[in-house]
Every structure is written in structure tokens, then in C-alpha cells.
Enzyme design. Structure first.
Site, PDB file in Angstrom:
ATOM      1  N   ARG A  71      66.084  -6.622 -40.804  1.00 40.14           N
ATOM      2  CA  ARG A  71      66.755  -6.867 -42.067  1.00 40.14           C
ATOM      3  C   ARG A  71      67.494  -8.195 -42.079  1.00 40.14           C
ATOM      4  O   ARG A  71      68.103  -8.566 -43.091  1.00 40.14           O
ATOM      5  CB  ARG A  71      67.778  -5.773 -42.263  1.00 40.14           C
ATOM      6  CG  ARG A  71      67.505  -4.859 -43.431  1.00 40.14           C
ATOM      7  CD  ARG A  71      68.575  -3.832 -43.341  1.00 40.14           C
ATOM      8  NE  ARG A  71      68.804  -3.043 -44.466  1.00 40.14           N
ATOM      9  CZ  ARG A  71      68.228  -1.853 -44.684  1.00 40.14           C
ATOM     10  NH1 ARG A  71      67.304  -1.389 -43.908  1.00 40.14           N
ATOM     11  NH2 ARG A  71      68.591  -1.155 -45.715  1.00 40.14           N
ATOM     12  N   ARG A 110      74.466  -2.803 -51.186  1.00 38.81           N
ATOM     13  CA  ARG A 110      73.166  -2.783 -50.479  1.00 38.81           C
ATOM     14  C   ARG A 110      72.206  -3.802 -51.090  1.00 38.81           C
ATOM     15  O   ARG A 110      71.499  -4.520 -50.375  1.00 38.81           O
ATOM     16  CB  ARG A 110      72.548  -1.377 -50.560  1.00 38.81           C
ATOM     17  CG  ARG A 110      73.216  -0.373 -49.640  1.00 38.81           C
ATOM     18  CD  ARG A 110      73.038   1.054 -50.121  1.00 38.81           C
ATOM     19  NE  ARG A 110      71.672   1.553 -50.075  1.00 38.81           N
ATOM     20  CZ  ARG A 110      71.274   2.675 -50.664  1.00 38.81           C
ATOM     21  NH1 ARG A 110      72.128   3.426 -51.318  1.00 38.81           N
ATOM     22  NH2 ARG A 110      70.017   3.057 -50.569  1.00 38.81           N
ATOM     23  N   LYS A 129      60.186   2.280 -49.208  1.00 38.94           N
ATOM     24  CA  LYS A 129      59.813   2.082 -47.788  1.00 38.94           C
ATOM     25  C   LYS A 129      59.604   3.429 -47.084  1.00 38.94           C
ATOM     26  O   LYS A 129      58.601   3.631 -46.405  1.00 38.94           O
ATOM     27  CB  LYS A 129      60.917   1.294 -47.039  1.00 38.94           C
ATOM     28  CG  LYS A 129      61.221  -0.070 -47.633  1.00 38.94           C
ATOM     29  CD  LYS A 129      62.303  -0.802 -46.844  1.00 38.94           C
ATOM     30  CE  LYS A 129      63.674  -0.167 -46.884  1.00 38.94           C
ATOM     31  NZ  LYS A 129      64.323  -0.163 -48.225  1.00 38.94           N
ATOM     32  N   ARG A 147      73.009  11.228 -49.463  1.00 38.44           N
ATOM     33  CA  ARG A 147      73.454  10.128 -48.598  1.00 38.44           C
ATOM     34  C   ARG A 147      74.775   9.556 -49.100  1.00 38.44           C
ATOM     35  O   ARG A 147      74.954   9.354 -50.301  1.00 38.44           O
ATOM     36  CB  ARG A 147      72.378   9.038 -48.564  1.00 38.44           C
ATOM     37  CG  ARG A 147      71.378   9.238 -47.444  1.00 38.44           C
ATOM     38  CD  ARG A 147      70.212   8.296 -47.545  1.00 38.44           C
ATOM     39  NE  ARG A 147      70.578   6.879 -47.643  1.00 38.44           N
ATOM     40  CZ  ARG A 147      69.691   5.903 -47.614  1.00 38.44           C
ATOM     41  NH1 ARG A 147      68.402   6.173 -47.470  1.00 38.44           N
ATOM     42  NH2 ARG A 147      70.077   4.653 -47.720  1.00 38.44           N
ATOM     43  N   ARG A 196      66.736  10.297 -56.444  1.00 39.17           N
ATOM     44  CA  ARG A 196      66.666  10.885 -55.101  1.00 39.17           C
ATOM     45  C   ARG A 196      67.914  11.730 -54.822  1.00 39.17           C
ATOM     46  O   ARG A 196      67.824  12.831 -54.284  1.00 39.17           O
ATOM     47  CB  ARG A 196      66.520   9.793 -54.033  1.00 39.17           C
ATOM     48  CG  ARG A 196      66.398  10.369 -52.613  1.00 39.17           C
ATOM     49  CD  ARG A 196      66.154   9.294 -51.572  1.00 39.17           C
ATOM     50  NE  ARG A 196      67.263   8.358 -51.502  1.00 39.17           N
ATOM     51  CZ  ARG A 196      67.207   7.175 -50.904  1.00 39.17           C
ATOM     52  NH1 ARG A 196      66.085   6.784 -50.333  1.00 39.17           N
ATOM     53  NH2 ARG A 196      68.256   6.395 -50.869  1.00 39.17           N
TER      54      ARG A 196
END
Ligand code: AP5
Ligand code: MG
Length: 193
Positions: free
Chosen positions: A88, A150, A13, A139, A127
Site C-alpha cells: 500500500r 482511508r 479486492k 468493521r 457491506r
């Protein structure tokens, strides 16, 4: 142009929102980035969201809707925006509908990036290692434990959002397993159609 990008954690995204931002010169409104900024700034919303985000759960609808609504009101969002990570939940989608209706605005497209669950954790790990290598801060939710939460939240609470937009004739899907460039082209074709 007002576009929503839907997709699981790691679906791409943020990557695609940046491409769209450059191409169409409209802001990327990432609810995750807004929340992380609130955590960093230690605002009341940020302080209460931090523990939930670190574990991978969803922040309460009221908190997120408040933050996103304020951002949509900003002058640079008048000509359009790309929503990344919001809505969401169906309640967030309903709140967005109300917000846009009050401003006489409509959504143009809701684009869902479809990626196999098995590919997602690898992307998140990549990432995280790239962020580390470049001296950045990883993160707090980019670890296997938070990722599982998640992903579960995505299937349980965000999957119904796709159905919400499908019923309204707005949902378009893209094969998010393709390369970043190919996904970007597929999205542009859907938008320019
Ligand atoms: P958020 O920040 O939205 O995170 P997320 O949904 O978990 O998704 P990510 O940002 O991890 O992935 P992405 O889809 O942006 O992928 P990216 O482009 O980076 O939310 C974080 C947290 O905030 C939530 O868990 C929740 O607590 C809270 N929150 C946020 N919004 C909320 C809301 N509306 N309501 C309630 N709570 C909310 O790509 C990932 C990696 O893959 C990158 O390395 C990238 O280079 C790579 N990649 C991208 N595309 C491709 C491709 N096509 N092929 C190969 N690699 C690719
Ligand atoms: Mg993101």
C-alpha cells in the site's frame, strides 16, 4: 501464480481475491484480515495497530511488512498467492520485491480495480448493513469518517504504488464498476493471457 490486487477501500479486492482463491487454489493474503486478526488476538502489533486502523490511517510499513513476510513464508504460499491490500506504499512494494527476490520468486500480475470514488462509500455502507443483518460484527473502520481517511490515504500513499508497477510493466487495470461476475471474468482473462 503470484498476483497483487490493488484498489481503493471498497473497490472489491476481497471479493475478487476470494474468487481467485477458489479458481486457482492459492491462498488469499489480505493484510487487512491479518491485522484484524492481530487486533483480535491482542498481539503487540495488533494493539499498536488498532487505534490507527479504527481511524482509517495506514499502519506503519515495518509492522505490515513483518506480518505479510511471515505469511508468505508459510508452506501453502509456496505455489502462489493473491495479495489483497498489500503493498500500500512504495516502501512496502520495495520490501516485497526484496522478499521475493530472496526466495527467487517473481510477481505475475498486479491488477488494479478502478472504481469511481463516488461509488465506494455506498459499497462500504452496504457491506456494513449486510454484516449487521447476518448477525456479524461491523468493521470498526466502516463508517463515513474513517472511510474518508482511508480514501485519502489511498490517493496519497497507494496511488504511487500503481505507478511503481506500471514502470515495471506489471500493472493491468480492470473496470471495477462492472458487476462482480464481469470483473472476475476480466481479471481471469488478464491472468490467463
Ligand atoms: P483493508 O482490510 O485492506 O481494507 P480496505 O482497503 O479499506 O478495503 P476493503 O476491505 O474495505 O474493501 P475491498 O476492496 O476488499 O472490497 P470488498 O471486496 O470487501 O484495510 C483495512 C485497514 O487495515 C487499513 O485502513 C489500514 O489501517 C490497515 N492496513 C491494511 N493493509 C495495510 C497495509 N498494507 N499497510 C498499512 N496499513 C494497512 O467489497 C466491498 C463491498 O462492495 C462488498 O459489500 C462487496 O460485496 C461489494 N462489491 C464488491 N465488488 C463489487 C462490484 N463489482 N459491484 C458492486 N458491489 C461490489
Ligand atoms: Mg477487503
Amino acid at each position: 501464480m503470484r498476483v497483487i490486487l490493488l484498489g481503493a477501500p471498497g473497490a472489491g479486492k476481497g471479493t475478487q481475491a476470494l474468487r481467485l482463491k477458489e479458481k486457482y487454489q492459492i491462498p488469499q493474503l489480505s493484510s487487512g484480515d491479518m491485522l484484524r486478526a492481530a487486533v483480535e488476538a491482542r498481539t503487540p502489533a495488533g494493539i499498536s495497530a488498532k487505534a490507527i486502523m479504527d481511524k482509517g490511517g495506514l499502519v506503519p510499513d515495518e509492522t505490515v511488512v513483518g506480518i505479510v513476510a511471515e505469511r508468505i513464508e508459510a508452506p501453502d504460499a509456496e505455489a502462489g498467492f493473491i495479495l489483497d491490500g498489500f503493498p500500500r506504499t512504495v516502501r512496502q512494494a520495495q520490501a516485497l520485491d526484496k522478499l521475493l527476490a530472496a526466495k527467487n520468486m517473481a510477481l505475475d500480475s498486479v491488477i488494479e480495480l478502478e472504481v469511481d470514488d463516488a461509488a465506494l462509500l455506498g459499497r462500504i455502507a452496504k457491506r456494513a448493513s449486510e454484516t449487521l443483518a447476518s448477525g456479524g460484527t461491523v468493521r470498526a473502520d466502516d463508517n463515513p469518517e474513517a472511510f474518508e481517511v482511508r480514501l485519502s490515504a489511498y490517493h496519497a500513499q497507494t496511488a504511487p504504488v500503481s505507478e511503481y508497477y506500471r514502470q515495471r510493466g506489471l500493472l493491468k487495470t480492470v473496470d471495477g464498476m462492472a458487476s462482480v461476475d464481469d470483473v472476475a471474468s476480466a481479471i481471469e482473462q488478464l491472468i490467463d493471457r
